[in-house]
Design a protein around this motif. Structure first.
Motif, PDB file in Angstrom:
ATOM      1  N   GLY A  26    -160.720 -11.594 -34.778  1.00  0.00           N
ATOM      2  CA  GLY A  26    -160.280 -12.175 -33.521  1.00  0.00           C
ATOM      3  C   GLY A  26    -158.861 -11.911 -33.158  1.00  0.00           C
ATOM      4  N   GLY A  27    -158.159 -11.183 -33.963  1.00  0.00           N
ATOM      5  CA  GLY A  27    -156.801 -10.810 -33.605  1.00  0.00           C
ATOM      6  C   GLY A  27    -155.762 -11.760 -34.109  1.00  0.00           C
ATOM      7  N   ALA A  28    -156.122 -12.833 -34.773  1.00  0.00           N
ATOM      8  CA  ALA A  28    -155.111 -13.737 -35.279  1.00  0.00           C
ATOM      9  C   ALA A  28    -154.424 -13.122 -36.470  1.00  0.00           C
ATOM     10  CB  ALA A  28    -155.752 -15.073 -35.672  1.00  0.00           C
ATOM     11  N   GLY A  29    -153.130 -13.252 -36.485  1.00  0.00           N
ATOM     12  CA  GLY A  29    -152.365 -12.651 -37.562  1.00  0.00           C
ATOM     13  C   GLY A  29    -151.497 -13.659 -38.261  1.00  0.00           C
ATOM     14  N   ARG A  30    -151.932 -14.889 -38.348  1.00  0.00           N
ATOM     15  CA  ARG A  30    -151.119 -15.933 -38.956  1.00  0.00           C
ATOM     16  C   ARG A  30    -150.784 -15.551 -40.405  1.00  0.00           C
ATOM     17  NH1 ARG A  30    -154.934 -18.356 -35.857  1.00  0.00           N
ATOM     18  NH2 ARG A  30    -154.249 -19.864 -34.288  1.00  0.00           N
ATOM     19  N   GLY A  31    -149.537 -15.766 -40.734  1.00  0.00           N
ATOM     20  CA  GLY A  31    -149.114 -15.506 -42.089  1.00  0.00           C
ATOM     21  C   GLY A  31    -148.635 -14.092 -42.333  1.00  0.00           C
ATOM     22  N   ARG A  32    -148.814 -13.178 -41.380  1.00  0.00           N
ATOM     23  CA  ARG A  32    -148.326 -11.824 -41.557  1.00  0.00           C
ATOM     24  C   ARG A  32    -146.833 -11.796 -41.258  1.00  0.00           C
ATOM     25  NH1 ARG A  32    -153.382  -9.535 -38.093  1.00  0.00           N
ATOM     26  NH2 ARG A  32    -154.911  -9.543 -39.735  1.00  0.00           N
ATOM     27  N   LYS A  33    -146.043 -11.197 -42.157  1.00  0.00           N
ATOM     28  CA  LYS A  33    -144.600 -11.320 -42.033  1.00  0.00           C
ATOM     29  C   LYS A  33    -143.874  -9.985 -41.959  1.00  0.00           C
ATOM     30  CE  LYS A  33    -144.524 -15.691 -44.571  1.00  0.00           C
ATOM     31  NZ  LYS A  33    -143.964 -16.439 -45.731  1.00  0.00           N
ATOM     32  N   LYS A  34    -144.592  -8.890 -42.030  1.00  0.00           N
ATOM     33  CA  LYS A  34    -143.879  -7.619 -42.079  1.00  0.00           C
ATOM     34  C   LYS A  34    -144.009  -6.833 -40.784  1.00  0.00           C
ATOM     35  CE  LYS A  34    -147.787  -5.316 -44.401  1.00  0.00           C
ATOM     36  NZ  LYS A  34    -148.176  -4.504 -45.554  1.00  0.00           N
ATOM     37  N   GLY A  35    -144.323  -7.516 -39.686  1.00  0.00           N
ATOM     38  CA  GLY A  35    -144.547  -6.809 -38.434  1.00  0.00           C
ATOM     39  C   GLY A  35    -143.322  -6.135 -37.880  1.00  0.00           C
ATOM     40  N   GLY A  36    -142.148  -6.796 -37.893  1.00  0.00           N
ATOM     41  CA  GLY A  36    -140.971  -6.249 -37.245  1.00  0.00           C
ATOM     42  C   GLY A  36    -140.559  -4.909 -37.793  1.00  0.00           C
ATOM     43  N   ALA A  37    -140.473  -4.795 -39.112  1.00  0.00           N
ATOM     44  CA  ALA A  37    -140.027  -3.542 -39.711  1.00  0.00           C
ATOM     45  C   ALA A  37    -141.005  -2.416 -39.434  1.00  0.00           C
ATOM     46  CB  ALA A  37    -139.847  -3.730 -41.218  1.00  0.00           C
ATOM     47  N   SER A  38    -142.313  -2.675 -39.561  1.00  0.00           N
ATOM     48  CA  SER A  38    -143.309  -1.638 -39.314  1.00  0.00           C
ATOM     49  C   SER A  38    -143.343  -1.237 -37.848  1.00  0.00           C
ATOM     50  CB  SER A  38    -144.695  -2.129 -39.754  1.00  0.00           C
ATOM     51  OG  SER A  38    -144.704  -2.408 -41.135  1.00  0.00           O
ATOM     52  N   ALA A  39    -143.155  -2.212 -36.967  1.00  0.00           N
ATOM     53  CA  ALA A  39    -143.223  -1.919 -35.540  1.00  0.00           C
ATOM     54  C   ALA A  39    -142.074  -1.042 -35.083  1.00  0.00           C
ATOM     55  CB  ALA A  39    -143.227  -3.226 -34.747  1.00  0.00           C
ATOM     56  N   LEU A  40    -140.958  -1.087 -35.778  1.00  0.00           N
ATOM     57  CA  LEU A  40    -139.790  -0.304 -35.382  1.00  0.00           C
ATOM     58  C   LEU A  40    -139.565   0.881 -36.310  1.00  0.00           C
ATOM     59  CD1 LEU A  40    -137.327  -3.186 -34.426  1.00  0.00           C
ATOM     60  CD2 LEU A  40    -138.657  -1.709 -32.914  1.00  0.00           C
ATOM     61  N   SER A  41    -140.614   1.402 -36.894  1.00  0.00           N
ATOM     62  CA  SER A  41    -140.503   2.576 -37.748  1.00  0.00           C
ATOM     63  C   SER A  41    -140.146   3.796 -36.918  1.00  0.00           C
ATOM     64  CB  SER A  41    -141.819   2.812 -38.492  1.00  0.00           C
ATOM     65  OG  SER A  41    -142.852   3.126 -37.573  1.00  0.00           O
ATOM     66  N   GLY A  42    -139.684   4.847 -37.593  1.00  0.00           N
ATOM     67  CA  GLY A  42    -139.285   6.059 -36.898  1.00  0.00           C
ATOM     68  C   GLY A  42    -140.380   6.676 -36.038  1.00  0.00           C
ATOM     69  N   PRO A  43    -141.607   6.851 -36.589  1.00  0.00           N
ATOM     70  CA  PRO A  43    -142.673   7.420 -35.755  1.00  0.00           C
ATOM     71  C   PRO A  43    -142.987   6.586 -34.514  1.00  0.00           C
ATOM     72  CG  PRO A  43    -143.259   7.556 -38.077  1.00  0.00           C
ATOM     73  CD  PRO A  43    -142.014   6.730 -38.001  1.00  0.00           C
ATOM     74  N   VAL A  44    -142.960   5.251 -34.638  1.00  0.00           N
ATOM     75  CA  VAL A  44    -143.241   4.405 -33.484  1.00  0.00           C
ATOM     76  C   VAL A  44    -142.140   4.539 -32.442  1.00  0.00           C
ATOM     77  CG1 VAL A  44    -143.431   2.004 -32.706  1.00  0.00           C
ATOM     78  CG2 VAL A  44    -144.695   2.759 -34.718  1.00  0.00           C
ATOM     79  N   LEU A  45    -140.885   4.540 -32.873  1.00  0.00           N
ATOM     80  CA  LEU A  45    -139.777   4.686 -31.924  1.00  0.00           C
ATOM     81  C   LEU A  45    -139.862   6.025 -31.193  1.00  0.00           C
ATOM     82  CD1 LEU A  45    -136.809   3.204 -33.983  1.00  0.00           C
ATOM     83  CD2 LEU A  45    -137.971   2.178 -32.025  1.00  0.00           C
ATOM     84  N   ARG A  46    -140.286   7.069 -31.906  1.00  0.00           N
ATOM     85  CA  ARG A  46    -140.432   8.366 -31.244  1.00  0.00           C
ATOM     86  C   ARG A  46    -141.546   8.320 -30.195  1.00  0.00           C
ATOM     87  NH1 ARG A  46    -140.565  11.173 -35.446  1.00  0.00           N
ATOM     88  NH2 ARG A  46    -142.827  11.276 -35.741  1.00  0.00           N
ATOM     89  N   LEU A  47    -142.649   7.663 -30.523  1.00  0.00           N
ATOM     90  CA  LEU A  47    -143.732   7.530 -29.559  1.00  0.00           C
ATOM     91  C   LEU A  47    -143.279   6.736 -28.329  1.00  0.00           C
ATOM     92  CD1 LEU A  47    -146.725   6.775 -31.970  1.00  0.00           C
ATOM     93  CD2 LEU A  47    -146.410   8.855 -30.606  1.00  0.00           C
ATOM     94  N   LEU A  48    -142.497   5.691 -28.545  1.00  0.00           N
ATOM     95  CA  LEU A  48    -142.001   4.904 -27.420  1.00  0.00           C
ATOM     96  C   LEU A  48    -141.068   5.735 -26.546  1.00  0.00           C
ATOM     97  CD1 LEU A  48    -141.288   1.510 -29.235  1.00  0.00           C
ATOM     98  CD2 LEU A  48    -143.188   2.022 -27.679  1.00  0.00           C
ATOM     99  N   ALA A  49    -140.241   6.568 -27.158  1.00  0.00           N
ATOM    100  CA  ALA A  49    -139.368   7.455 -26.379  1.00  0.00           C
ATOM    101  C   ALA A  49    -140.188   8.450 -25.572  1.00  0.00           C
ATOM    102  CB  ALA A  49    -138.406   8.188 -27.308  1.00  0.00           C
ATOM    103  N   MET A  50    -141.281   8.950 -26.164  1.00  0.00           N
ATOM    104  CA  MET A  50    -142.182   9.826 -25.426  1.00  0.00           C
ATOM    105  C   MET A  50    -142.770   9.105 -24.227  1.00  0.00           C
ATOM    106  SD  MET A  50    -143.987  11.400 -28.840  1.00  0.00           S
ATOM    107  CE  MET A  50    -145.557  11.676 -28.014  1.00  0.00           C
ATOM    108  N   GLY A  51    -143.089   7.811 -24.412  1.00  0.00           N
ATOM    109  CA  GLY A  51    -143.639   7.029 -23.315  1.00  0.00           C
ATOM    110  C   GLY A  51    -142.643   6.851 -22.179  1.00  0.00           C
ATOM    111  N   VAL A  52    -141.367   6.660 -22.503  1.00  0.00           N
ATOM    112  CA  VAL A  52    -140.344   6.551 -21.459  1.00  0.00           C
ATOM    113  C   VAL A  52    -140.274   7.851 -20.662  1.00  0.00           C
ATOM    114  CG1 VAL A  52    -137.874   6.291 -21.009  1.00  0.00           C
ATOM    115  CG2 VAL A  52    -138.996   4.813 -22.689  1.00  0.00           C
ATOM    116  N   ALA A  53    -140.300   8.981 -21.369  1.00  0.00           N
ATOM    117  CA  ALA A  53    -140.254  10.274 -20.680  1.00  0.00           C
ATOM    118  C   ALA A  53    -141.449  10.452 -19.754  1.00  0.00           C
ATOM    119  CB  ALA A  53    -140.207  11.410 -21.709  1.00  0.00           C
ATOM    120  N   GLU A  54    -142.629  10.102 -20.233  1.00  0.00           N
ATOM    121  CA  GLU A  54    -143.836  10.238 -19.399  1.00  0.00           C
ATOM    122  C   GLU A  54    -143.777   9.339 -18.174  1.00  0.00           C
ATOM    123  OE1 GLU A  54    -147.648   8.994 -17.871  1.00  0.00           O
ATOM    124  OE2 GLU A  54    -146.415   7.759 -19.206  1.00  0.00           O
TER     125      GLU A  54
END
Length: 395
Positions: free
Chosen positions: A201-229
């Motif tokens: 159901g999408g609940a993620g209670r108790g998960r604590k490592k989201g911030g670091a994984s979400a801002l990884s190098g590959p993700v930041l590159r994908l987000l930069a690609m999205g800005v360009a598009e």
């Protein structure tokens, strides 16, 4: 970071009920601001304010939308997605009712900002929900169908709003869009009663490592690609009508058909791009190829004006090719661990808002300085930069 794909034999059926409800919700969210376009003069007159102030409602909405999407994406990873994808459209409906009932511009701005926050709380999270209910090689198509709701606003929503508004006025149009938002919330509530198999159901209670994984190098590159598009798409989407009017001395009514063709090209490109994202082996290479095509066609579009028909055809081709890139990018962004997917896709909406604002502000400055001379080189350079980022990160 990347999750393993399911084989075709293991792939579940596409969740068409969820995707249809999500598309309707995206249509309502996009229509909440875009359908005001034909009524800016009427709104300014009724509210006793100036046209520029009413026009700036979109900028206010976009800023709040981007911030809310970031917060909601992270919140959905902690508390689950259903509260956001149901309460977001309901809050949007409330804001539209508030705008329709307002008697002053200050009240309208307050409700519009609230509506932008509700729309932002929905858009990134529904992408995560669609991703959770599909496997890797379905996500390009699934997200393409969800994003088609935005394009339908330009193709159907704005012309229909203008026609309906001729009978019931701008306030009545806001009530109609509010009703669509309520319908979308009901459809989303019913279609998501059964939780996604991937995460209960999408609940993620108790998960604590989201911030670091979400801002990884590959993700930041994908987000930069999205800005360009988004810069490439936004420059043309915002200024294509003005480009036609100034180049061929067209009236507002005369650009209606070209704009409909433009929107149709975006829908068709998004749908085909979803197929390519799921069927071609490397999504980043697909994105890079689409951006290379966008660079070429964009340069020609703004540098060569053979005729009105030729320019409209080039505009259709430009948005058609550019739209190929978006589903591949979205599917790549969705292919992250479940505990950070809402955060990542929320960040995507925020970065897309940055791209839109950059396109609008930079394009407006260039038009004021010297017309559309620099649009071709700029779109080509930004598209090639986005494609280079994709090739740099290709595996």
């Amino acid at each position: 970071m990347v999750l393993p794909s399911a084989s075709p034999a293991q792939a579940p059926r596409m969740p068409w009920a969820v995707l249809a409800a999500a598309c309707l919700g995206m249509f309502a969210a996009s229509s909440s601001g875009t359908t005001r376009a034909p009524f800016l003069l009427d709104m300014a007159r009724d509210l006793g304010t100036s046209l520029p102030l009413v026009a700036n409602l979109m900028a206010v909405t976009s800023v709040v939308w981007g911030i809310a999407s970031l917060l909601a994406g992270a919140g959905s990873d902690l508390w689950g997605r259903r509260p956001f994808i149901i309460l977001g459209p309901l809050g949007l409906a409330l804001s539209l009712a508030g705008v329709a009932s307002a008697e002053s511009f200050a009240v309208v701005m307050g409700w519009a900002a609230f509506g932008g926050g509700c729309a932002g709380a929905y858009t990134g999270v529904i992408m995560a929900e669609a991703s959770a209910r599909t496997v890797d090689r379905q996500r390009g198509r699934a997200l393409g169908w969800v994003m088609a709701g935005q394009s339908l606003t330009l193709l159907v929503g704005v012309p229909l709003a203008a026609w309906i508004g001729s009978f019931i006025g701008w306030r009545g149009v806001h009530w109609v869009v509010a009703g669509i938002a309520v319908l979308a919330a009901a459809a989303l509530g019913l279609s998501t009663l059964r939780p996604a198999l991937s995460d209960g159901g999408g609940a993620g209670r108790g998960r604590k490592k989201g911030g670091a994984s979400a801002l990884s190098g590959p993700v930041l590159r994908l987000l930069a690609m999205g800005v360009a598009e988004r810069v490439c798409y936004g420059l043309t989407a915002v200024f294509f009508a003005t480009f036609l009017q100034t180049t061929y001395d067209l009236s507002i009514a005369a650009v209606a058909l070209p704009l409909a063709l433009f929107a149709g090209g975006n829908i068709l490109g998004t749908i085909i791009g979803g197929q390519l994202a799921d069927r071609l082996p490397n999504r980043l290479l697909t994105f890079a190829g689409a951006m290379a095509g966008s660079a070429l066609v964009g340069f020609v579009l703004f540098s060569w004006t053979p005729s009105l028909v030729g320019t409209v055809a080039l505009g259709f081709l430009y948005v058609f090719v550019t739209a190929f890139a978006r589903p591949s990018l979205m599917a790549a962004l969705a292919n992250v661990p479940e505990e950070v997917r809402g955060t990542v896709l929320g960040l995507n909406v925020t970065s897309a808002a940055i791209g839109w604002l950059g396109a609008a502000s930079l394009g407006g400055w260039m038009v004021a300085q010297g017309g559309f001379t620099l649009f071709g080189p700029l779109t080509a350079c930004v598209a090639l930069l986005g494609g280079a980022l994709a090739l740099f990160g290709r595996r």
